[in-house]
Motif scaffolding. Structure first.
Motif, PDB file in Angstrom:
ATOM      1  N   VAL A  82      27.134  26.163 -22.876  1.00  0.00           N
ATOM      2  CA  VAL A  82      26.868  27.039 -21.639  1.00  0.00           C
ATOM      3  C   VAL A  82      26.592  27.325 -20.495  1.00  0.00           C
ATOM      4  O   VAL A  82      26.782  28.479 -20.005  1.00  0.00           O
ATOM      5  N   LEU A  83      27.311  26.644 -19.477  1.00  0.00           N
ATOM      6  CA  LEU A  83      27.479  26.044 -18.181  1.00  0.00           C
ATOM      7  C   LEU A  83      28.654  27.101 -18.206  1.00  0.00           C
ATOM      8  O   LEU A  83      29.556  27.717 -17.071  1.00  0.00           O
ATOM      9  N   LEU A  86      28.089  30.759 -18.213  1.00  0.00           N
ATOM     10  CA  LEU A  86      27.025  30.641 -17.052  1.00  0.00           C
ATOM     11  C   LEU A  86      27.997  31.024 -15.479  1.00  0.00           C
ATOM     12  O   LEU A  86      28.319  31.865 -14.699  1.00  0.00           O
ATOM     13  N   CYS A 126      18.335  25.647 -18.054  1.00  0.00           N
ATOM     14  CA  CYS A 126      18.566  25.695 -18.578  1.00  0.00           C
ATOM     15  C   CYS A 126      17.348  24.094 -19.785  1.00  0.00           C
ATOM     16  O   CYS A 126      18.166  22.794 -19.215  1.00  0.00           O
ATOM     17  N   GLY A 293      24.711  31.799 -21.251  1.00  0.00           N
ATOM     18  CA  GLY A 293      24.806  31.447 -19.445  1.00  0.00           C
ATOM     19  C   GLY A 293      25.775  33.291 -19.410  1.00  0.00           C
ATOM     20  O   GLY A 293      24.920  33.369 -18.415  1.00  0.00           O
ATOM     21  N   TRP A 297      23.822  35.362 -16.809  1.00  0.00           N
ATOM     22  CA  TRP A 297      23.683  35.921 -15.628  1.00  0.00           C
ATOM     23  C   TRP A 297      23.802  37.436 -15.334  1.00  0.00           C
ATOM     24  O   TRP A 297      23.367  38.143 -14.481  1.00  0.00           O
TER      25      TRP A 297
END
Length: 338
Positions: A82-83, A86, A126, A293, A297
Motif C-alpha cells: 500500500v505504501l 501511495l 492506513c 495507495g 493519493w
C-alpha cells in the motif's frame, strides 16, 4: 557554523559581508536583490556547502510537501505494498511520506497522528485502529485525512469491497460442499475485521450456511495458536482474517498431521506473496494493494486542490483458488492434538 557542522544562513551572511535577510532573499530568487549580489551570495553559499532547510522553507511559505501516514504494523507485507503505491503517486506531485507505526495500539496511533499532523500537508490513516473518539480528533485536525480500509464521513476513504469478498469466499467454499465454516478473526480494534464478520454473517445467512467465529489476531503466531480450537470445531472449512494467520494455521495443521484440504479446507484474505508458497498453497482473495495507495493519493490531491471529497473508492477483490481448499468430506471430528 553549528557544533554539528551544518552551515547556517548567518554563516553565509558573515562570509558574504551582508545581512541574513539579504542572503535569504538572494537564495530564494527575490527580485529585490541585484543580480550581482545574488551571484555573490550564491557563490559564497556554494563554497561553504550551505544547504537550505527545505522543510522550514515549505512551512514558511505555507506549502508543506509531506504526507503523514500511520500503519498498524510495518512487518505486515500488506502495508508495504500500500505504501509503495501511495509513495509513487505522491512523488509524481512532489510530495513525500512521513510514516509512523502504531504497533496495533489505538492510543499510540492517536499520538502519532497529532504529532505527524504538525509536519504534514495531509494525513493517510492506513487500516486505522483508532476508536471512534480518536478518529473524530484526527478528523478535527487542520489537514485533510484519507482512510485506507476504513470508511468515514467528512474524509476520504478507500477500502476493499468486503461484501463482494465475502460472497466470493463463501460461494467458493459452498461450491465445494462446505456447509459449516469457521472464521478466525483479527484484532478487536480492526475496522476491516468487523466488516469481514458483518459481511460473512450476512452472506452465510443468505446461503443457509452455518458460520462460527473465534478470536484470532493478525500474525502467523495467532494462526498457529488457533490450531487446537480450529480442529476442535465442527467446521469443514476455515476462513482466516489474513494470510499471515492462514499460513500460521497451516503450519500448525502440518505439524499435527491434519491433512489439508482432505480433513479441513483453509482460505483467507489479501493474497500476499507468501500465500502462494505455503504448504499447501493458500486459497486467498487478491486485492490491488498498491492501487489502494494510488487512489488514496488521488483523493488527497483533489482535496488539496480544493475539490470536495468523492464517494469512497471500493476495490473488488479476485479469488485465487489454490490447493488449501477442496471438496468437503463428511466431517469426522479430528482427533485431539497436543
Amino acid at each position: 557554523m553549528t557544533e554539528s557542522g551544518r552551515v547556517r544562513l548567518i554563516d553565509v551572511a558573515r562570509e558574504a559581508g551582508t545581512s541574513v535577510s539579504t542572503v535569504s532573499r538572494a537564495l530564494n530568487g527575490s527580485e529585490l536583490i541585484s543580480p550581482q549580489v545574488v551571484a555573490h551570495v550564491r557563490a559564497v553559499a556554494d563554497e561553504l556547502g550551505y544547504r537550505a532547510d527545505r522543510r522550514a522553507q515549505e512551512f514558511k511559505l505555507g506549502r508543506p510537501r509531506t504526507v503523514g501516514v500511520t500503519v498498524p504494523d510495518l512487518a505486515n507485507p500488506f502495508f508495504s505494498e500500500v505504501l509503495k503505491g501511495l509513495a509513487a503517486a505522491a512523488r509524481t506531485d512532489g510530495h513525500r511520506l512521513l510514516i509512523g507505526e502504531s504497533g496495533e495500539d489505538p492510543e499510540e496511533e492517536l499520538r502519532l497522528v497529532e504529532e505527524i499532523a504538525d509536519h504534514s500537508a495531509a494525513l493517510v490513516l492506513c487500516s486505522s485502529r483508532l476508536t471512534r473518539g480518536g478518529l473524530e480528533k484526527a478528523l478535527a485536525l487542520p489537514v485533510p485525512v484519507v482512510c485506507i480500509n476504513r470508511t468515514v464521513k467528512n474524509a476520504g476513504a478507500v477500502a476493499i469491497d468486503y461484501r463482494a469478498a465475502s460472497r466470493l469466499l463463501l460461494d467458493h467454499l459452498t461450491g465445494l460442499g462446505h456447509r459449516r465454516i469457521l472464521y478466525v478473526g483479527g484484532p478487536a480494534s480492526s475496522w476491516s475485521d468487523a466488516e469481514r464478520r458483518r459481511t460473512l454473517r450476512r452472506t452465510a445467512r443468505s446461503l443457509d450456511v452455518t458460520l462460527d467465529e473465534m478470536e484470532g489476531g493478525w500474525s502467523g503466531r495467532h494462526g498457529y495458536e488457533a490450531g487446537p480450537t480450529v480442529v476442535g470445531s465442527r467446521a469443514t472449512a476455515v476462513i482466516t482474517f489474513n494470510d499471515l494467520v492462514g499460513v500460521g494455521l497451516l503450519s500448525w495443521l502440518h505439524d499435527n498431521g491434519v491433512d489439508v484440504p482432505a480433513e479441513l479446507s483453509v482460505a483467507s484474505y489479501d493474497d500476499i506473496p507468501i500465500a502462494a508458497y505455503s504448504r499447501p498453497p493458500l486459497t486467498s482473495l487478491r486485492n490491488e494493494r498498491a492501487r489502494l495507495g494510488e487512489l488514496a493519493w488521488k483523493q488527497l490531491a483533489g482535496r488539496l486542490a480544493g475539490a470536495e471529497w468523492p464517494r469512497p473508492d471500493l476495490l473488488a477483490p479476485e479469488l485465487v483458488a489454490r490447493a488449501s481448499t477442496g471438496p468437503a468430506r463428511r466431517r469426522v471430528r479430528i482427533r485431539a492434538h497436543g
